[in-house]
Motif scaffolding. Structure first.
Motif, PDB file in Angstrom:
ATOM      1  N   GLN A   1      -7.101  -1.441  11.771  1.00  0.00           N
ATOM      2  CA  GLN A   1      -6.276  -1.448  10.563  1.00  0.00           C
ATOM      3  C   GLN A   1      -4.954  -0.742  10.845  1.00  0.00           C
ATOM      4  O   GLN A   1      -4.961   0.359  11.378  1.00  0.00           O
ATOM      5  CB  GLN A   1      -6.952  -0.679   9.427  1.00  0.00           C
ATOM      6  CG  GLN A   1      -8.190  -1.333   8.869  1.00  0.00           C
ATOM      7  CD  GLN A   1      -8.703  -0.557   7.661  1.00  0.00           C
ATOM      8  OE1 GLN A   1      -7.955  -0.211   6.756  1.00  0.00           O
ATOM      9  NE2 GLN A   1      -9.990  -0.263   7.672  1.00  0.00           N
TER      10      GLN A   1
ATOM     11  N   LEU B   1      -2.573   7.415  13.818  1.00  0.00           N
ATOM     12  CA  LEU B   1      -3.023   8.548  13.010  1.00  0.00           C
ATOM     13  C   LEU B   1      -4.163   9.216  13.773  1.00  0.00           C
ATOM     14  O   LEU B   1      -4.936   8.548  14.458  1.00  0.00           O
ATOM     15  CB  LEU B   1      -3.453   8.056  11.624  1.00  0.00           C
ATOM     16  CG  LEU B   1      -2.228   7.632  10.781  1.00  0.00           C
ATOM     17  CD1 LEU B   1      -2.643   6.777   9.595  1.00  0.00           C
ATOM     18  CD2 LEU B   1      -1.469   8.873  10.286  1.00  0.00           C
TER      19      LEU B   1
ATOM     20  N   SER C   1      11.355   0.219   5.627  1.00  0.00           N
ATOM     21  CA  SER C   1      12.312   1.010   4.851  1.00  0.00           C
ATOM     22  C   SER C   1      13.700   0.500   5.184  1.00  0.00           C
ATOM     23  O   SER C   1      13.910  -0.094   6.240  1.00  0.00           O
ATOM     24  CB  SER C   1      12.234   2.492   5.237  1.00  0.00           C
ATOM     25  OG  SER C   1      10.918   2.977   5.139  1.00  0.00           O
TER      26      SER C   1
ATOM     27  N   ILE D   1      -1.113   0.295   8.968  1.00  0.00           N
ATOM     28  CA  ILE D   1      -0.164   0.298   7.843  1.00  0.00           C
ATOM     29  C   ILE D   1       1.207  -0.088   8.400  1.00  0.00           C
ATOM     30  O   ILE D   1       1.709   0.583   9.294  1.00  0.00           O
ATOM     31  CB  ILE D   1      -0.060   1.704   7.197  1.00  0.00           C
ATOM     32  CG1 ILE D   1      -1.434   2.231   6.791  1.00  0.00           C
ATOM     33  CG2 ILE D   1       0.898   1.691   6.011  1.00  0.00           C
ATOM     34  CD1 ILE D   1      -1.439   3.717   6.387  1.00  0.00           C
TER      35      ILE D   1
ATOM     36  N   LEU E   1      -4.451   3.133  11.269  1.00  0.00           N
ATOM     37  CA  LEU E   1      -5.428   3.846  10.447  1.00  0.00           C
ATOM     38  C   LEU E   1      -6.798   3.774  11.114  1.00  0.00           C
ATOM     39  O   LEU E   1      -7.605   4.695  10.995  1.00  0.00           O
ATOM     40  CB  LEU E   1      -5.466   3.169   9.064  1.00  0.00           C
ATOM     41  CG  LEU E   1      -6.274   3.804   7.950  1.00  0.00           C
ATOM     42  CD1 LEU E   1      -5.790   5.222   7.676  1.00  0.00           C
ATOM     43  CD2 LEU E   1      -6.165   2.967   6.666  1.00  0.00           C
ATOM     44  N   CYS E   2      -7.052   2.682  11.817  1.00  0.00           N
ATOM     45  CA  CYS E   2      -8.331   2.536  12.511  1.00  0.00           C
ATOM     46  C   CYS E   2      -8.083   1.677  13.747  1.00  0.00           C
ATOM     47  O   CYS E   2      -7.492   0.596  13.646  1.00  0.00           O
ATOM     48  CB  CYS E   2      -9.362   1.885  11.587  1.00  0.00           C
ATOM     49  SG  CYS E   2     -11.014   1.907  12.287  1.00  0.00           S
TER      50      CYS E   2
ATOM     51  N   ASP F   1       7.744   0.856  10.288  1.00  0.00           N
ATOM     52  CA  ASP F   1       6.790   1.847  10.791  1.00  0.00           C
ATOM     53  C   ASP F   1       5.404   1.245  10.830  1.00  0.00           C
ATOM     54  O   ASP F   1       4.960   0.649   9.845  1.00  0.00           O
ATOM     55  CB  ASP F   1       6.758   3.069   9.863  1.00  0.00           C
ATOM     56  CG  ASP F   1       8.013   3.901  10.010  1.00  0.00           C
ATOM     57  OD1 ASP F   1       8.118   4.601  11.029  1.00  0.00           O
ATOM     58  OD2 ASP F   1       8.888   3.831   9.130  1.00  0.00           O
ATOM     59  N   CYS F   2       4.729   1.448  11.961  1.00  0.00           N
ATOM     60  CA  CYS F   2       3.360   0.973  12.113  1.00  0.00           C
ATOM     61  C   CYS F   2       2.482   2.185  12.378  1.00  0.00           C
ATOM     62  O   CYS F   2       2.618   2.824  13.434  1.00  0.00           O
ATOM     63  CB  CYS F   2       3.262   0.005  13.283  1.00  0.00           C
ATOM     64  SG  CYS F   2       4.304  -1.452  13.038  1.00  0.00           S
ATOM     65  N   ASP F   3       1.618   2.534  11.435  1.00  0.00           N
ATOM     66  CA  ASP F   3       0.710   3.667  11.627  1.00  0.00           C
ATOM     67  C   ASP F   3      -0.721   3.147  11.647  1.00  0.00           C
ATOM     68  O   ASP F   3      -1.192   2.555  10.672  1.00  0.00           O
ATOM     69  CB  ASP F   3       0.903   4.699  10.504  1.00  0.00           C
ATOM     70  CG  ASP F   3       2.206   5.457  10.673  1.00  0.00           C
ATOM     71  OD1 ASP F   3       2.239   6.398  11.466  1.00  0.00           O
ATOM     72  OD2 ASP F   3       3.209   5.064  10.045  1.00  0.00           O
TER      73      ASP F   3
ATOM     74  N   VAL G   1       0.828  -1.214   0.000  1.00  0.00           N
ATOM     75  CA  VAL G   1       0.000   0.000   0.000  1.00  0.00           C
ATOM     76  C   VAL G   1       0.862   1.264   0.000  1.00  0.00           C
ATOM     77  O   VAL G   1       0.360   2.350  -0.288  1.00  0.00           O
ATOM     78  CB  VAL G   1      -0.936   0.042   1.230  1.00  0.00           C
ATOM     79  CG1 VAL G   1      -1.998  -1.043   1.129  1.00  0.00           C
ATOM     80  CG2 VAL G   1      -0.151  -0.068   2.531  1.00  0.00           C
TER      81      VAL G   1
ATOM     82  N   ALA H   1       5.094  -0.666   7.305  1.00  0.00           N
ATOM     83  CA  ALA H   1       5.967  -0.408   6.157  1.00  0.00           C
ATOM     84  C   ALA H   1       7.419  -0.565   6.558  1.00  0.00           C
ATOM     85  O   ALA H   1       7.831  -0.108   7.614  1.00  0.00           O
ATOM     86  CB  ALA H   1       5.722   0.998   5.625  1.00  0.00           C
TER      87      ALA H   1
ATOM     88  N   PRO I   1       3.981   2.584  -1.845  1.00  0.00           N
ATOM     89  CA  PRO I   1       4.884   2.186  -2.935  1.00  0.00           C
ATOM     90  C   PRO I   1       6.344   2.608  -2.767  1.00  0.00           C
ATOM     91  O   PRO I   1       7.210   1.984  -3.380  1.00  0.00           O
ATOM     92  CB  PRO I   1       4.270   2.864  -4.172  1.00  0.00           C
ATOM     93  CG  PRO I   1       2.885   3.218  -3.803  1.00  0.00           C
ATOM     94  CD  PRO I   1       2.848   3.374  -2.323  1.00  0.00           C
ATOM     95  N   GLN I   2       6.644   3.639  -1.959  1.00  0.00           N
ATOM     96  CA  GLN I   2       8.054   4.030  -1.815  1.00  0.00           C
ATOM     97  C   GLN I   2       8.780   3.154  -0.799  1.00  0.00           C
ATOM     98  O   GLN I   2      10.004   3.180  -0.726  1.00  0.00           O
ATOM     99  CB  GLN I   2       8.192   5.504  -1.367  1.00  0.00           C
ATOM    100  CG  GLN I   2       7.614   6.522  -2.332  1.00  0.00           C
ATOM    101  CD  GLN I   2       8.635   7.034  -3.345  1.00  0.00           C
ATOM    102  OE1 GLN I   2       9.562   6.323  -3.728  1.00  0.00           O
ATOM    103  NE2 GLN I   2       8.439   8.256  -3.791  1.00  0.00           N
TER     104      GLN I   2
END
Lengths: 246, 246, 246, 246, 246, 246
Positions: free
Chosen positions: A37, A69, A43, A39, A121-122, A117-119, A21, A41, A23-24
């Motif tokens: 939920q 968030l 890096s 995110i 969303l819900c 990273d864990c953000d 989800v 990611a 893309p970078q």
């Protein structure tokens, strides 16, 4: 006792892993568990963390950051202004980092840092365990990609790891608590377990209550079943993503 | 395996409770466990915390702060400059607070706040468990004094609570780890238990390792023995202090 | 005018120096003066401070930090959260540092930094002067130990230094003010003086009042007597500690 | 010893008071002393400070802030980023505030706060004493204006106050040190004195040196002469400004 | 519509450039525009900014800082305590920096940094445009001085730049708004333009309103006239200062 | 000149609006424009902002926060630690807030605050304009929902608003710049325009360059075409979401 969503005491909430989800990022997974939920990611950065360099310790590092968030809850939660300490987030990101590191061979990783990273969303309960479970899937995909790019020769991730919450509510042990259950639970326990069934972390607490050894064993049993199911699901998404890219 | 100080695997380090080292506090205890020393001091304030007032929740609160004095380690550790987050301290003070609150009846405490400060004077492993054990003794003395002063009618502290670390080092379960043992341990577990033998917190972690259910049970057994001994010692110091003042 | 504790105007409060309360420090002294108690601890570090390196100035440095433990006063005093400036503490730690440096030969100290931490355990007036007096004793012990360890060849501390407060209360000059006297004093003066009777610092202030040259001289006379007595006591504790260790 | 600018040991640097450089302030003075220049501006606010309200203390307050403009020195000095503590500024603004308050009757001021800001435009030694001297002139003008506006009935400022530095350089006592003299001085003393010749503050320090009682008296004598001259100059500018406006 | 100070819609407020108000700076200008006054001072430092070094980009840099002195408004405006973000100042200093850099050849400047500080002494609208106009004059003087000192061989400042505000108030386009006009304006536009008549920045905003293309063109026309006049005045002060020094 | 993705100079990147990605928010839209992706979420709170209450101004408020998720760029971008100012984010969130407020009737909104959070999931140029365009769509959906819930009687959002970037690259005007184009552009302009074709904001800047009036007009023309297309797309998603829910 009837659970809000009619689940049996030993059943997980519906879960889902949506890959890539962000893309970078090197790899990312949007994990959901019921309404929750996150995110997750990964890096990467081709150098050791500063403290490893200074102390002359070889190998790489995996570190995690956890953040909510502002719109993941109702009412809205303010962003961490002015560097104010948010004790809960600090505690959670330390737990995520330890859990992931327990299954990674730092020497095999070489002199690089992976940021996870864990953000959220819900948020509807279980954000820390969802973060661990989603991050482990994202990290496994990231490792595959570093191997495909020729950056790594062998996979430093020895096995998968996942987490789930269990608790005692009105005297009854329950698997995978949603927010309302968690808020009302007498005991709350987070269990992190590997693919081979070993514990990485067991954190059981009673805020205004206590628990016996027997109750602890019952809760650990439930957690074990849930984690096995989650690890199977992680495997499926990792294989699917890596097959598609190959 | 021989322990540094020749202790058997199931023996606590020498411990001591020195009461009233901080004369302006309501109650204070300098707790030592081997070389580790922590000043535990209880202050009080005749009002609820702000968040309880806003949410309209009746009763009092017990809150803890944990800090390392800069000279408690060698080399010296900088003070927390610029409000920078020190994740470990945040985690520890949340644990101390939860542990103490699990044995206090907030309604019986009435609309007051008890602040428990833990300042580490000398660190050699086990500072968080020593903080819990010393704070519980100081809190019990504080409660007695509030009753003697007529501020409280009944004692809101239902029972004592204490904590100890256990771990797995070179495959062997050990009770009450000193710094060197803790640094090298494969698994580190902190156990908080009440006078009646119930768990308040169980926090087991492996940073680079994992542990089985059988290993966890062995460690919990050791912890249980150690905590029983510590609670008996807490009882003695509390009775002595309160008898002297009466 | 009768003083609260029946002391004559020119008499110090009962004082005491307890050595080595902080075992990880190079040297430490718990100094008390009446109810006031301060932990003074010296740590060392084998390098110059950053600013000396950059400016290419040879020799070492002595620096001080002053902090009040939250339970040193009633009601409890909040810890310095969020890096907020506490002007009074900054001013005091600068004074302690300057006072100690006035009797230390920085070249003889070599390229090392000595950190002197003063943590107030109980505050009843005179915490800054007690900090200077206690720190000087701890620093002298630290220097002896660095010589015994062969780190230093000659003692960089040329002489002792101590401090005391004097003031004018209801028009009368008083030595060594406790909190209540200090709060009500028209003039408050802190005097730092060496073993040889020279001034290091003289800080006299009237918040809502002023003072004449004659009044200043009277106060300086009282201070001189008190400091001579304190330096004799410092000598005794330093000799006792160093003899025991030898 | 020859001074850089050929002044005799007991002569002030050329000084000047330029009124009303900051038109939105209630009163302002650009004070210069040699190359040193400070903008001193008084603002007012029709309420007590928060802490006076809470403690129920009647009357007003005078508070000071001191800051160095980044281009007041060469090389440029960074602004205080991130709320970092600048100990020296904190100490100076506390001194300015105390000095001004010593000549103001807080009850006569009524329930209002006067803010005195001192911003250094050019720094060449003596910025703290210039700040006090310039601020006292600006405050006196401000008081006159509040009386002209009918806000105050009587003048709460009982007399003027001014400050000057003295020091010992190469063994010789000197009045009003410039930066280079101050940097090289063995002893540095700031003296704040009222129009009636009483001391408000005497702060003498030797960083790497000490001083005798006789040396202190010599320095205090020089300061007294300098301050008398500065107060006469303050009187002239205050009268001129107030006559013009009337 | 009648303007407060009877100016026609297309007339600038009275302006003035006072050079060298801050003697330690390389160059400084006190610019005034109506009641608005800003101290603009240029400092230099013989090295590239850190980020240019790291990225290996040749040449120098020009950077700006903008700050309001607390007494520049009535009521007094608090200093930026605790590093708290003041969004407006950040935005303004970024604009000043970009405007100045658009007319400077960074390669010709060589490996040095010029700091431009803008401190508002009195605020009555248009402080950001006055800051740009005053800074450009100070920067031009600074460049001349670096050439006279032999530090620079050619002048890196290719041309002058100045700025002015325009707006729409009660439907009418106005040049150079004072505070009250700015507060009530439907549209506020800041225009930065070079000596050759090219735009560097055009920033038009309507907070609660919008504007058409035709209105924008009218406002740009007014701005152009005002800026031409300001640049002629900059030229005069720069020449006067440089002639005097030569 | 050939654009990286073969687009003509006057063509937008492919865009998409995915509604309700953040289920706890009142409304949310994941907007994408080429590779750029931003989560725009609207939360509400039934009270005025503090400053409106204090100043007694009736009506509501719309405020925006902009933040980049750390993995939205490669390499990873650190989170804003320690409350450090990130000037660019501050500037952008002020722009988003002003743009949205220009089309909302604050009186019709009543005494409530709408928070608009923009979190960048993937950054490839144009994140600020995508944030405005996505937020306006989310805000319109939020307003519809508040009306359906009976909280609002009339819709306070008078019309839609959207934004796009234009620039000059190698002398040629281009619509909707991606990151590489934006980095290399001589001039960068962000245009915010309403459904009725009025400007809300025009911000044109040249960092190392300048632009003529003719060039500005060309760029404004391109922007106008792009914004019209985006507003039509906003309309479609708003209608779809609101129909589905009805």
């Amino acid at each position: 006792m009837q659970r809000e969503d009619q689940r049996a005491a030993n059943v997980l909430r519906p879960y889902r892993f949506v890959p890539d989800v962000a893309p970078q990022a090197l790899a990312s997974v949007l994990v959901s568990s019921g309404r929750t939920q996150v995110i997750c990611a990964v890096s990467h950065d081709d150098s050791q963390p500063q403290w490893k360099k200074i102390q002359g310790i070889p190998g790489g590092w995996v570190t995690a950051e956890y953040s909510m968030l502002p719109y993941c809850t109702f009412p809205r939660k303010k962003r961490n202004a002015n560097g104010k300490v948010d004790g809960r987030s600090v505690e959670i990101q330390r737990l995520i980092g330890r859990s992931l590191r327990s299954v990674v061979d730092m020497e095999a990783l070489g002199e690089r840092t992976l940021w996870v990273d864990c953000d959220v969303l819900c948020a509807d309960g279980g954000t820390r365990t969802a973060s661990i479970t989603g991050s482990a899937a994202a990290l496994a995909i990231a490792m595959q990609r570093l191997m495909q790019q020729g950056v790594l020769e062998t996979n430093p991730m020895r096995q998968l790891v996942a987490a789930v919450s269990v608790g005692k509510l009105q005297g009854e042990p329950l698997l995978d608590l949603c927010y309302v259950e968690d808020r009302d639970a007498e005991v709350d326990m987070n269990v992190v377990m590997t693919e081979r069934g070993e514990y990485v972390e067991v954190q059981g607490s009673g805020e205004e209550a206590v628990f016996t050894a027997a109750e602890m064993n019952e809760m650990l049993g439930l957690a074990s079943v849930g984690i096995r199911e989650l690890i199977a699901a992680q495997r499926r998404v990792i294989e699917k993503v890596c097959r598609e890219r190959a």
